[in-house]
Scaffold this active site. Sequence first.
Site: not given
Length: 261
Positions: A10-11, A73, A151, A182, A184
């Site tokens: 993932d990012s 992601c 994040e 998403c 996240h």
Amino acid sequence: MDKRDIGVFDSGIGGISVLKKIIKFLPNENIMYFGDTKNIPYGEKTKKEIQELSERIVKFFILNNCKVIVIACNTATIAALDMLKSLYKIPIIGIIDSGVEAVSLNGYEEISVLGTPFTIESKEHLNKIKIRNKKMKIDTISCRKLCPMIEEGWEKFENRYEVLDEYMSHIPKTSDALLLACTHYPFLIKDIQKRFKGTIIDPGEECAKELFKVLKKKDILSDKKDKGKIEFYVTGDKKGFKEKIEEFLGTHIDDVYEVNI
Ligand code: DGL
């Protein structure tokens, strides 16, 4: 019969929400988790940029002899999955179809989708869900600020509830379900639940099931009897990352490795 690793990326920390489901379904597998924290957020980049960033992670996994790759992601799946599949032989699983599958399993009349600007602008969920559910009403909401705030540390932001309320105010009262598009967003599940009374769909579980099917079909499930080892790699600072994922996974992590790829 295989001891090689599953590569998950993932990012940033988002893919940990998918990793958590994978560990639940496949506890004996060895996993390498890669968070491209130096380059987050992907959701505000171009398709080409996301493709380049994703490809170097895939190369990293291949060099490390991984047996399968999971793009945990939504943004990277939309931008790069097809391109990566056309270039590399290793099985690669994305997360978009998992979300579409999770939505389609239930007969919702109306759903809302929350995602990054790239994800929402691509209309990927909208188009794919429509193919399977012609009559379903779908509302999509682009949440630019959420991924970077999660994040960095959600709790740090005094205005976090204002930001979340603003995005969630776009969800129509008639929505039966909310797709977290998403990876996240499951980090905010408690705050989201307080603001939405319908079903909340986290595609991570469907993605873990898909991974199991692929490993089984290719006969590369781990034959280990004990718990698999999980290694964490990041391109940015490892300290904050380690703390956040330990809290989310509810377990101690020995180490996180900083890599420059
Ligand atoms: N977790 C990523 C997703 O599912 C966030 C992408 C980003 O870095 O903006 O889309």
